[in-house]
Design a protein around this motif. Structure first.
Motif, mmCIF file in Angstrom:
data_model
loop_
_atom_site.group_PDB
_atom_site.id
_atom_site.type_symbol
_atom_site.label_atom_id
_atom_site.label_comp_id
_atom_site.label_asym_id
_atom_site.label_seq_id
_atom_site.Cartn_x
_atom_site.Cartn_y
_atom_site.Cartn_z
ATOM 1 N N UNK A 107 -8.323 42.383 32.440
ATOM 2 C CA UNK A 107 -7.599 43.388 31.740
ATOM 3 C C UNK A 107 -8.691 44.099 30.707
ATOM 4 N N UNK A 108 -9.435 43.138 30.007
ATOM 5 C CA UNK A 108 -10.600 43.543 29.150
ATOM 6 C C UNK A 108 -11.641 44.564 29.559
ATOM 7 N N UNK A 109 -11.980 44.165 31.075
ATOM 8 C CA UNK A 109 -12.970 45.098 31.712
ATOM 9 C C UNK A 109 -12.681 46.664 31.632
ATOM 10 N N UNK A 110 -11.345 47.069 31.693
ATOM 11 C CA UNK A 110 -11.126 48.359 31.608
ATOM 12 C C UNK A 110 -10.927 48.943 30.159
ATOM 13 N N UNK A 111 -10.972 48.182 28.968
ATOM 14 C CA UNK A 111 -10.865 48.641 27.810
ATOM 15 C C UNK A 111 -12.046 49.031 27.205
ATOM 16 N N UNK A 166 -4.797 36.216 25.246
ATOM 17 C CA UNK A 166 -4.306 36.940 26.452
ATOM 18 C C UNK A 166 -3.188 38.237 25.920
ATOM 19 N N UNK A 167 -2.416 37.654 24.766
ATOM 20 C CA UNK A 167 -1.544 38.747 24.151
ATOM 21 C C UNK A 167 -2.236 39.800 23.407
ATOM 22 N N UNK A 168 -3.395 39.577 22.858
ATOM 23 C CA UNK A 168 -4.126 40.860 22.240
ATOM 24 C C UNK A 168 -4.524 41.783 23.073
ATOM 25 N N UNK A 170 -3.576 42.165 26.338
ATOM 26 C CA UNK A 170 -2.348 42.601 26.997
ATOM 27 C C UNK A 170 -1.493 43.846 26.177
ATOM 28 N N UNK A 171 -1.713 43.693 24.772
ATOM 29 C CA UNK A 171 -1.373 44.843 23.836
ATOM 30 C C UNK A 171 -1.822 45.655 23.879
ATOM 31 N N UNK A 172 -3.314 45.735 24.013
ATOM 32 C CA UNK A 172 -4.169 46.908 24.148
ATOM 33 C C UNK A 172 -3.877 47.704 25.656
ATOM 34 N N UNK A 173 -3.733 47.020 26.555
ATOM 35 C CA UNK A 173 -3.527 47.504 27.923
ATOM 36 C C UNK A 173 -2.318 48.177 27.802
ATOM 37 N N UNK A 174 -0.987 47.658 27.072
ATOM 38 C CA UNK A 174 0.102 48.331 26.946
ATOM 39 C C UNK A 174 -0.067 49.601 26.160
ATOM 40 N N UNK A 175 -1.057 49.894 25.462
ATOM 41 C CA UNK A 175 -1.270 51.166 24.679
ATOM 42 C C UNK A 175 -2.186 52.126 25.327
#
Length: 190
Positions: A107-111, A166-168, A170-175
């Motif tokens: 998830x973090x790779x795309x942020x 993970x939740x942190x 994922x919260x960015x991915x959800x935004x």
């Protein structure tokens, strides 16, 4: 297999409950606080999942199942006596922690990297995931307090620590992959 044909038993009316090994303890014990907070975390994740779809919804479903495993783990003391149990004892294992790490990395790779702290919000899913993150941190504190006084599975503590990360993320991915993140502006209301 679990069979729940009776929901109330009246056995806890005087402030005690049974652990998974049958031992009775006060409902305010550190162990009950730890697995009770994990149960609360699972309930908040259920709310978040109502707003999720695709990979995030599927990953949350797996995590909710893990949290039942974690509750079972925390509700059974005396890890050194697991082999003597009349049934297989359920414990969090390292591969569950590693799965969270792999998902965090993906998830973090795309942020984009953060240059500020973020405020919970943006999308409904992100806001719910940040609420889950704070409950996960509280569950971790409860489990650490338990481990300071009684035995607790080290992998369970690691799992809770990774889960809040993970939740942190994922919260960015959800935004919208961080595009809707609300950045903290220090002193903005002075």
């Amino acid at each position: 297999m679990v069979v729940l044909n009776r929901i109330y038993t009246r056995t806890g009316d005087k402030g005690e409950t049974a652990l998974s090994d049958g031992q009775r303890v006060p409902k305010h014990s550190l162990r009950v606080e730890a697995y009770g907070t994990v149960d609360e975390l699972n309930a908040t994740l259920g709310l978040a999942r109502l707003h999720a779809s695709g990979d995030l919804a599927a990953q949350i479903a797996v995590i909710q199942n893990d949290l039942f495993d974690l509750g079972a783990d925390l509700s059974r003391p005396q890890m050194d006596r697991d082999a003597d149990a009349p049934y297989p004892v359920l414990r969090i294992i390292e591969s569950q922690v590693q799965r969270l790490e792999t998902e965090i990395d993906a998830m973090n790779a795309g942020l984009s990297p953060l240059r500020s702290f973020i405020l919970p919000g943006g999308s409904a899913l992100s806001a719910h995931l940040h609420l889950c993150r704070t409950v996960a941190r509280r569950a971790e504190r409860a489990a650490v307090a338990l481990a300071a006084h009684e035995d607790a599975n080290p992998a369970a503590l690691k799992y809770l620590n990774r889960l809040s990360d993970w939740l942190f993320v994922a919260g960015r991915v959800a935004n919208d992959m961080g595009a809707q993140d609300i950045l903290w502006v220090p002193g903005a209301s002075r």
